[in-house]
Scaffold this motif. Structure first.
Motif, PDB file in Angstrom:
ATOM      1  N   ALA A 153       0.827  -1.208   0.000  1.00  0.00           N
ATOM      2  CA  ALA A 153       0.000   0.000   0.000  1.00  0.00           C
ATOM      3  C   ALA A 153       0.859   1.254   0.000  1.00  0.00           C
ATOM      4  N   VAL A 154       1.956   1.220   0.756  1.00  0.00           N
ATOM      5  CA  VAL A 154       2.838   2.389   0.817  1.00  0.00           C
ATOM      6  C   VAL A 154       3.481   2.661  -0.535  1.00  0.00           C
ATOM      7  N   ILE A 155       4.031   1.618  -1.169  1.00  0.00           N
ATOM      8  CA  ILE A 155       4.735   1.850  -2.441  1.00  0.00           C
ATOM      9  C   ILE A 155       3.769   2.110  -3.594  1.00  0.00           C
ATOM     10  N   ALA A 156       2.472   1.888  -3.344  1.00  0.00           N
ATOM     11  CA  ALA A 156       1.483   2.251  -4.365  1.00  0.00           C
ATOM     12  C   ALA A 156       1.284   3.756  -4.442  1.00  0.00           C
ATOM     13  N   VAL A 157       1.578   4.455  -3.336  1.00  0.00           N
ATOM     14  CA  VAL A 157       1.372   5.900  -3.308  1.00  0.00           C
ATOM     15  C   VAL A 157       2.657   6.682  -3.084  1.00  0.00           C
ATOM     16  N   ALA A 158       3.742   5.983  -2.742  1.00  0.00           N
ATOM     17  CA  ALA A 158       5.026   6.642  -2.504  1.00  0.00           C
ATOM     18  C   ALA A 158       6.123   5.671  -2.905  1.00  0.00           C
ATOM     19  N   ASP A 159       7.394   6.070  -2.730  1.00  0.00           N
ATOM     20  CA  ASP A 159       8.470   5.140  -3.067  1.00  0.00           C
ATOM     21  C   ASP A 159       8.851   4.312  -1.842  1.00  0.00           C
ATOM     22  N   TRP A 160       9.845   3.453  -2.006  1.00  0.00           N
ATOM     23  CA  TRP A 160      10.211   2.510  -0.950  1.00  0.00           C
ATOM     24  C   TRP A 160      10.684   3.192   0.316  1.00  0.00           C
ATOM     25  N   ARG A 161      11.194   4.412   0.238  1.00  0.00           N
ATOM     26  CA  ARG A 161      11.711   5.092   1.430  1.00  0.00           C
ATOM     27  C   ARG A 161      10.601   5.363   2.446  1.00  0.00           C
TER      28      ARG A 161
END
Length: 398
Positions: A153-161
């Motif tokens: 869910a996080v990398i769907a809206v932002a990068d891996w950081r």
């Protein structure tokens, strides 16, 4: 389950989740990390090996310190170090820097693995301790289901950081739980002063204890098999089988369901049949399912569904092995529970990190090398279980 036991297990389980979440949450992002930092697969896998190695080594410090000062001071420092390492991971400009900061992150996270084990030994022994360990495993085992999904869910809206930003928030919440929800369980009169002589004497005693070492590595090779899966599965599932990060997270969760479902039966089965029999049966089952899965994968039969099914059954067996062997190894060593917990955890993490590094050069992006390494770990765990448990045991665990 009594309310007090449930609350303690919930708090300890949530604290112990820091380590698994720090691994599982960024698994879906590993291919993205490789692209973003211009790294190869081996380099990204090294971020996991470095984490395991630091996680193991640091436990040698936290266990004895917890025996001397009580259980809470090491937890405070450990979470603080974890937060520093997590910030470094967020800012890492290269794969080398990420590996280094993952090492620091694990140095801190180790505290919330080793100290809760010692807290369990302070509160309970025998089947009650196994029941509490299994309850904690239930909480911990939710992380392989939720953490990869959260990472996806996080990398769907932002990068891996951004994943490491979420982990930093989890670290801050852990500090609050330690401060306000976790009591001190080691009474002042039971604390053991730390000295080099005492540590060496205790370490020699434990390293020379056939039962402690055998049970530690029986569980250790079981854990190592899962470490191999952690390091390889995202590349296998997304590369060979074409899954999206979210689909990989769901497939990954199936293994956790098998593990935590079985772990909840460990204490009941131990009471009914004896811990010795449970470990022997479960390690034998783990070996059988691992070898069958290897045969199916090598023959190219069944594809992803049979691979997931085989890993599910193998991890169900591990759900009985790991909490039971942990308790059996610690029960005869209550006076040095912190040292025994830390040394056992160190040996298991070093074994897991070593297996990941040794199997890494054979990884070719397919499931065969991954499953072969898992099968080798299963056979090693079975051999050790037979070596230890078919001989007389101490009265505390016989």
């Amino acid at each position: 389950m009594r309310n007090g036991l449930f609350r303690s297990a919930l708090v300890l389980g949530l604290l112990s989740c820091i380590g698994p979440f720090s691994i599982d949450m960024y698994l879906p992002a590993m291919p993205q990390i490789a692209r973003g930092l211009n790294a190869d697969v081996a380099g990204v896998q090294t971020t996991i090996s470095a984490y395991f190695l630091a996680f193991g080594i640091a436990q040698l410090v936290y266990g004895p310190w917890a025996d001397q000062s009580g259980r809470k001071p090491p937890l405070y420092l450990g979470v603080a170090i974890y937060l520093i390492g997590t910030a470094g991971c967020y800012l890492a400009p290269s794969i080398g820097a990420l590996i280094g900061w993952r090492f620091v992150q694990a140095l801190g996270a180790a505290a919330v693995m080793v100290v809760p084990r010692a807290i369990i030994r302070d509160m309970h022994t025998g089947h009650e301790a196994t029941r509490m360990m299994a309850a904690i495993m239930l909480v911990i085992s939710v992380s392989p289901m939720l953490a990869p999904l959260a990472g996806s869910a996080v990398i769907a809206v932002a990068d891996w950081r951004a994943i490491f930003g979420v982990l930093a928030i989890a670290g801050l919440l852990s500090l609050l739980m330690i401060a306000f929800l976790l009591p001190e369980t080691l009474r002042p009169e039971d604390r053991v002063p730390v000295s080099a002589g005492r540590l060496l004497s205790g370490a020699r005693h434990l390293l020379g204890d056939r039962v402690f070492m055998g049970l530690t590595f029986t569980g250790g090779f079981g854990m190592a098999s899962f470490f191999v899966f952690l390091a390889s599965a995202s590349f296998v599932y997304t590369g060979q089988f074409g899954l999206t990060p979210t689909q990989f997270s769901l497939a990954f969760a199936a293994n956790a369901i098998g593990f935590f479902s079985a772990s909840q039966m460990a204490a009941t089965l131990g009471q009914r049949f004896g811990a010795r029999r449970v470990v022997l049966w479960a390690t034998a089952g783990f070996a059988v399912f691992a070898l069958l899965t290897l045969a199916v994968v090598a023959a190219g039969i069944g594809g992803l569904p049979l691979l997931i099914a085989g890993l599910f059954m193998g991890n169900a067996c591990l759900g009985l092995v790991i909490p039971t062997t942990m308790v059996m190894a610690l029960d005869p060593h209550g006076e040095i529970a912190g040292l025994a917990s830390s040394l056992g955890g160190t040996l298991q993490m070093l074994a897991g990190g070593a297996v990941v590094m040794l199997s890494g050069p054979f990884f070719d992006g397919t499931a065969v090398p991954m499953v072969a390494a898992i099968a080798a770990c299963a056979l090693a765990a079975l051999a050790l279980a037979l070596w230890v448990l078919l001989r007389p045991l101490p009265a505390e665990i016989a």
